[in-house]
Design an enzyme around this catalytic site. Structure first.
Site, short mmCIF file in Angstrom:
data_model
loop_
_atom_site.label_atom_id
_atom_site.label_comp_id
_atom_site.label_asym_id
_atom_site.label_seq_id
_atom_site.Cartn_x
_atom_site.Cartn_y
_atom_site.Cartn_z
N GLU A 1 1.05 28.42 24.13
CA GLU A 1 1.90 27.57 24.97
C GLU A 1 2.50 28.30 26.18
O GLU A 1 3.60 27.96 26.63
CB GLU A 1 3.01 26.93 24.14
N GLU B 1 -2.03 21.17 17.82
CA GLU B 1 -0.74 20.86 17.21
C GLU B 1 -0.38 19.42 17.52
O GLU B 1 -0.57 18.96 18.65
CB GLU B 1 0.39 21.76 17.74
#
Length: 780
Positions: free
Chosen positions: A428, A489
């Protein structure tokens, strides 16, 4: 037995590594072949630990009699299961290990190998500083050869810094997980010839053809003063079990000798079986580096499989496979990540067998090789990930450590057939073009047989990897914008759920997973998806749910299922296992409007429900899977509405049918009474090596075995026999459950664990601890 008696006892034995099971047999090697002289000694026992640094504690003459005896893997603090202070493990402590080297190794090279210590380590032998390693998730080694004392005991001292060091990935800003402290993975001493094999990579080629091959890359370290004129031979054998099915050998050329790297190719074999999820067949390559005066031998386990992401989706051995999985953190209650092989392997078994996943992501760091070994053996695909979480530091030191972590991860793990992607980007993070060009170039140079990926949270990100991986917590999911696209995710971080939450909360968690997997199944552009996450985990104060726990898992931190686990479980074929998992707590009914529309996860064709009054069923409600709202799921959820709401209440019986045949039944109590106290061990037998451990789950249930999620009663624990408790001797249930772990000592025998509930009595769990195999466990 005290420490010095143990040292004397241990020095009588020499343990061979499992990687040197035997030398090349005479019929397969030249008559002059020498016995391999590689030996590996595990160093799990006999450590002495000080929570505080003491001046001079690295010196051999230091009095360590006040230090605490500990066993590896070891956490530097007790880890309560929640409300754990992130600063508790952030201190520097010291470990000492006394050992004597057998005299027959005098002419060899001696190394100490650490599989993982958090977060930075300085290592001394006999008062000489060998070096420092800064990193908590990747292996490191130091050579001891020049500093070993042969006529007296040696002192290995290790200073371990548990601080979240700003110059070490994943640190530098903030992270949503705890990293803990201590020597939390295994340590061993490795003895090799002066010239030895440093690493081996096995790459199967053309595995789907009629003429597969195996390329074996060998890296070796030369003895000081050794010249290329020395006649070195490299030999390799391909083994199916104990049977040699192919072999080759060659002289090492001058160019290879100078490079420290040689390549062999095994050919002309047939009949190999592919590594499949349902039949994960493993083979072994045994490789030997030999000269007229020395030999070194090691093995590598691998599988024949072709795994790749394509515009059509993920292909395993030429067949399309939609990926369905979860992310895993390595933390446990009470010990953090410091759990032995059996416990690490158990997580892989849960993911494969209980949650029916076909892939797991190691978020957000390389995890125990024991976990990866189990994935190889079970047929569970893996995404291996470099340490990191959002932050990329500006400093060159930080960035070089990030590249080095990635290098160490790949070189450690490249023989695991379960691993199908190297996740090389910091999880991320924003785009850092030059850095991510470098890391992808590095990964591809080390292992061109696997694709790379990088997990991001925004679709505008530059794609430098092979597969675009996306964390997407919205619904519907974003439309794939690259031909190779994987969702890594979803759900959990935006929808935390405790086991004790009400039916509405659990229902929504289940349906969020169902909606997303329905969308993924509808579009071939999605290679698949991995939910966030498998198990609840501990985190920092600025994340979590107020008690330093992220309740994002489909299982709790004790590895007990929440209702959402039932959705994952229900997606397997009924031929594998019939599944019927109610997504609700039947006796808990505080929703507005009563029991109006509750979800059942099942792979049955039909569920017949009835209300029992004094054991007599009332009208049957026939349920069908909801194909209308979930048309692309192979096994959609079912929905149950009771005709009279709460007015016609009794025990609920559910019968699942497949093709008209009753295959599974479950009954839920309507009484709302804690009826039974159950204690169950994952394993009945342990190995008396001082490290082996197993989980014991404690549950309060209704009369039908369903957990009572509103029970938070205290349970007291006692142990008789050769074992210790990893946990507290008085625990409070959470959501009706709790778990403890029991660790064997080095003495075999019967272990009796007694758990007591104030009103429901006591439960005894009997375990048997067996003697450790001296061939693999005796230490020095």
């Amino acid at each position: 037995m005290d420490r010095r008696e143990f040292l004397a006892f241990g020095s009588m034995y020499m343990v061979g590594s499992s990687s040197v099971a035997r030398a090349f047999s005479p019929e397969h090697s030249p008559a002059s072949a020498l016995q391999s002289s590689r030996t590996v000694y595990p160093l799990s026992q006999g450590w002495l630990w000080s929570r505080n640094l003491v001046a001079g504690a690295e010196m051999p003459g230091f009095d360590d009699s006040s230090f605490t005896p500990v066993t590896l893997p070891h956490s530097n603090v007790f880890v309560s299961w929640h409300n754990f202070d992130q600063n508790a493990y952030q201190f520097v402590s010291l470990y000492r290990r006394h050992f004597c080297m057998p005299a027959e190794h005098r002419e060899k090279r001696i190394f100490v190998d650490f599989e993982g210590a958090a977060t930075a380590s300085r290592v001394w032998l006999n008062g000489t500083l060998l070096g420092e390693y800064r990193g908590g998730f990747t292996p490191f080694s130091f050579e001891l050869t020049e500093h070993v004392r042969w006529d007296q005991e040696n002192i290995l001292a290790v200073e371990v810094d548990g601080h979240e060091l700003q110059d070490v990935p994943p640190f530098g800003y903030e992270i949503d997980y705890l990293t803990y402290g201590g020597i939390y993975r295994d340590v061993s001493i490795r003895v090799t010839p002066q010239t030895f094999l440093e690493n081996v990579k096995v790459t199967p080629r053309d595995v789907l053809s009629s003429a597969p091959q195996v390329q074996v890359d060998a890296w070796f370290v030369k003895a000081a003063g050794e010249t290329s004129g020395t006649a070195y031979t490299l030999e390799a054998e391909l083994l199916d079990g104990a049977t040699v099915i192919a072999q080759t050998q060659q002289r090492i050329s001058v160019a290879e000798w100078n490079a420290g790297h040689a390549v062999l190719v095994l050919r002309n074999f047939s009949g190999v079986r592919l590594w499949e999820l349902s039949d994960p067949v493993l083979y072994t390559v045994r490789i030997r580096l030999q000269t007229s005066h020395s030999a070194d031998e090691t093995t590598a386990r691998f599988g024949f499989r072709d795994a790749r992401f394509t515009p059509q989706g993920f292909m395993l051995n030429g067949k399309l496979l939609k990926l369905r999985g979860l992310n895993r953190h390595q933390g446990f209650p009470f010990t953090g990540p410091a759990m032995p092989a059996r416990v690490q392997r158990r997580d892989a078994e849960i993911l494969k067998r209980e949650l029916k996943c076909n892939i797991v992501r190691c978020s957000h760091y390389p995890q125990s090789h024991h976990f990866l070994d189990a994935c190889d053996e079970l047929g569970l695909l893996v995404i291996d990930e470099t340490p990191g979480w959002q932050h990329v530091d500006d400093s060159e030191v930080w960035r070089e450590r990030y590249l080095d972590n990635t290098r160490r991860m790949i070189r450690r793990d490249w023989n695991h057939p379960s691993i199908v992607l190297w996740s090389v980007r910091i999880n991320e993070s924003r785009d850092f073009h030059d850095l991510y060009v470098n890391v992808n170039t590095l990964a591809r140079s080390l292992d061109a047989s696997r694709q790379t990926t990088g997990v991001r949270y925004f679709q505008e990100s530059e794609l430098l990897e092979d597969v675009f991986s996306m964390n997407d917590f919205g619904f519907p999911l974003k439309v794939p914008n690259h031909p190779l696209y994987l969702n890594t995710e979803f759900v959990g971080a935006e929808f935390p759920v405790r086991s004790s939450d009400n039916n509405a909360q659990h229902r929504e968690q289940i349906l969020r997973y169902a909606r997303i997997y329905n969308q993924i199944a509808a579009d071939a552009h999605y290679a698949g998806g991995l939910g966030w996450c498998a198990f609840d985990y501990q985190t920092h104060w600025d994340f979590g749910s107020g008690d330093h726990i992220c309740y994002h898992g489909v299982m709790d931190i004790f590895r007990e299922p929440k209702p959402a686990a039932g959705f994952y479980r229900s997606q397997c074929s009924p031929e594998e296992e019939a599944v019927l998992e109610p997504g609700f707590h039947f006796a808990e009914n505080d929703e507005p409007g009563g029991f109006e529309k509750e979800v059942i996860c099942s792979n049955c064709d039909e569920i017949r429900c009835s209300i029992l009054h004094h054991g007599v069923p009332k009208p049957i409600i026939v349920l069908k899977p909801d194909h209308e709202n979930f048309p692309h799921l192979e096994h959609p959820p079912f929905f149950l509405t009771l005709p009279d709401g709460n007015d016609d209440w009794g025990d609920l019986r559910m019968d699942g049918y497949v093709k008209g045949t009753l295959v599974i039944s479950k009954t839920c109590s309507s009484k709302g009474i804690d009826q039974k106290f159950v204690a169950h061990a994952d394993d009945q037998e342990l190995i008396a090596d001082g490290s082996d451990a197993t989980r014991i789950a404690l549950r309060i249930t209704d009369e039908y075995g369903n957990v009572r999620p509103l029970c938070n009663d205290p349970i007291s624990i006692s142990i008789e026999g050769p074992a210790s408790l990893l946990g507290e001797d008085i625990v409070s249930l959470s959501g009706g459950v709790m778990a403890i772990w029991v660790r064997a000592t080095r003495s075999p025998g019967s272990i009796v664990v007694t758990a007591r509930h104030a009103h429901l009595g006591e439960q005894k769990v009997i375990l048997q601890s067996h003697p450790a195999d001296r061939a693999v466990s005796v230490e020095i």
